[in-house]
Scaffold this motif. Structure first.
Motif, PDB file in Angstrom:
ATOM      1  N   HIS A  28       0.831  -1.198   0.000  1.00 42.83           N
ATOM      2  CA  HIS A  28       0.000   0.000   0.000  1.00 42.83           C
ATOM      3  C   HIS A  28       0.873   1.258   0.000  1.00 42.83           C
ATOM      4  CE1 HIS A  28       0.964  -0.350   4.272  1.00 42.83           C
ATOM      5  NE2 HIS A  28       0.649   0.926   4.390  1.00 42.83           N
ATOM      6  N   VAL A  29       0.245   2.375  -0.353  1.00 42.14           N
ATOM      7  CA  VAL A  29       0.852   3.694  -0.226  1.00 42.14           C
ATOM      8  C   VAL A  29       0.108   4.393   0.903  1.00 42.14           C
ATOM      9  CG1 VAL A  29       1.201   5.949  -1.317  1.00 42.14           C
ATOM     10  CG2 VAL A  29       1.549   3.855  -2.650  1.00 42.14           C
ATOM     11  N   VAL A  44      -3.781   3.791  -0.337  1.00 43.45           N
ATOM     12  CA  VAL A  44      -4.066   3.121  -1.603  1.00 43.45           C
ATOM     13  C   VAL A  44      -3.476   1.724  -1.485  1.00 43.45           C
ATOM     14  CG1 VAL A  44      -3.692   3.097  -4.092  1.00 43.45           C
ATOM     15  CG2 VAL A  44      -4.098   5.276  -2.917  1.00 43.45           C
ATOM     16  N   TRP A  45      -4.338   0.719  -1.683  1.00 43.36           N
ATOM     17  CA  TRP A  45      -3.951  -0.687  -1.528  1.00 43.36           C
ATOM     18  C   TRP A  45      -3.840  -1.360  -2.888  1.00 43.36           C
ATOM     19  CZ3 TRP A  45      -2.686  -2.591   3.186  1.00 43.36           C
ATOM     20  CH2 TRP A  45      -3.044  -1.823   4.286  1.00 43.36           C
ATOM     21  N   TYR A  46      -2.791  -2.170  -3.066  1.00 47.02           N
ATOM     22  CA  TYR A  46      -2.523  -2.894  -4.305  1.00 47.02           C
ATOM     23  C   TYR A  46      -2.615  -4.387  -4.004  1.00 47.02           C
ATOM     24  CZ  TYR A  46      -0.668   1.570  -5.869  1.00 47.02           C
ATOM     25  OH  TYR A  46      -0.535   2.893  -6.202  1.00 47.02           O
ATOM     26  N   LEU A  47      -3.657  -5.026  -4.495  1.00 48.86           N
ATOM     27  CA  LEU A  47      -3.837  -6.461  -4.236  1.00 48.86           C
ATOM     28  C   LEU A  47      -3.513  -7.248  -5.492  1.00 48.86           C
ATOM     29  CD1 LEU A  47      -5.855  -4.933  -2.167  1.00 48.86           C
ATOM     30  CD2 LEU A  47      -6.558  -7.272  -1.712  1.00 48.86           C
ATOM     31  N   VAL A  68     -10.299   1.822  -7.525  1.00 47.79           N
ATOM     32  CA  VAL A  68      -9.600   2.641  -8.513  1.00 47.79           C
ATOM     33  C   VAL A  68      -9.386   1.829  -9.791  1.00 47.79           C
ATOM     34  CG1 VAL A  68      -7.460   3.891  -9.009  1.00 47.79           C
ATOM     35  CG2 VAL A  68      -8.450   3.953  -6.694  1.00 47.79           C
ATOM     36  N   ARG A  69      -8.902   0.599  -9.607  1.00 43.52           N
ATOM     37  CA  ARG A  69      -8.673  -0.297 -10.746  1.00 43.52           C
ATOM     38  C   ARG A  69      -9.115  -1.682 -10.307  1.00 43.52           C
ATOM     39  NH1 ARG A  69      -3.733   1.311 -12.026  1.00 43.52           N
ATOM     40  NH2 ARG A  69      -2.645  -0.164 -10.702  1.00 43.52           N
ATOM     41  N   LEU A 112      -8.705   2.664  -3.021  1.00 43.71           N
ATOM     42  CA  LEU A 112      -8.475   3.780  -2.115  1.00 43.71           C
ATOM     43  C   LEU A 112      -9.354   3.507  -0.898  1.00 43.71           C
ATOM     44  CD1 LEU A 112      -7.510   6.630  -1.286  1.00 43.71           C
ATOM     45  CD2 LEU A 112      -9.510   7.519  -2.521  1.00 43.71           C
ATOM     46  N   VAL A 113      -8.744   3.459   0.286  1.00 43.72           N
ATOM     47  CA  VAL A 113      -9.490   3.242   1.526  1.00 43.72           C
ATOM     48  C   VAL A 113      -9.202   4.422   2.440  1.00 43.72           C
ATOM     49  CG1 VAL A 113      -9.881   1.722   3.497  1.00 43.72           C
ATOM     50  CG2 VAL A 113      -9.301   0.739   1.256  1.00 43.72           C
TER      51      VAL A 113
END
Length: 134
Positions: A28-29, A44-47, A68-69, A112-113
């Motif tokens: 995440h960022v 912002v989480w990237y799974l 977001v995506r 986005l959380v």
């Protein structure tokens, strides 16, 4: 206030450093530190395929989840649902939740959380008798 007087912070999220969550290891960022947020906790989480966050609820934070995506996948209580890109969902503190990428999609799902109020370490097990954590 004129545009010249306005104070703000900006970051290009894709250029910011990603770090793993201490609990789930999900990348995440942390926009709290990137932007100096004081009234909310955005990340912002990237799974990647196979990734999932911990199943949890919050003590006092309500959370906004925005795909977001995607597509995104969200477990809310006992239900797992598909969430289309561009969809926003609000989850109250007491409702157990989890975002996951258990699809055959080969791309990262990006969320986005945003949690508010800005309480650190607000995650709790989904129920009082569970050993899961946020």
């Amino acid at each position: 206030m004129t545009a010249e007087d306005a104070e703000y912070e900006a970051v290009v999220v894709d250029d910011a450093e990603r770090e793993p969550s201490a609990v789930s290891g999900t990348m995440h960022v942390d926009l709290v530190s990137e932007l100096g947020c004081t009234e909310m906790r955005p990340k912002v989480w990237y799974l990647s395929p196979g990734d999932e966050m911990s199943f949890h609820r919050q003590d006092v934070q309500e959370e906004l989840y925005y795909v977001v995506r995607g597509p995104g996948r969200l477990r809310v209580g006992d239900e797992v649902r598909d969430v289309e890109e561009g969809t926003a969902i609000r989850v109250p503190p007491e409702t157990p939740r989890q975002i996951l990428n258990d699809t055959d999609d080969e791309h990262d799902h990006v969320w986005l959380v945003v949690g508010a109020p800005p309480v650190e370490d607000d995650g709790l097990p989904p129920t009082d008798d569970s050993d899961a954590s946020a």
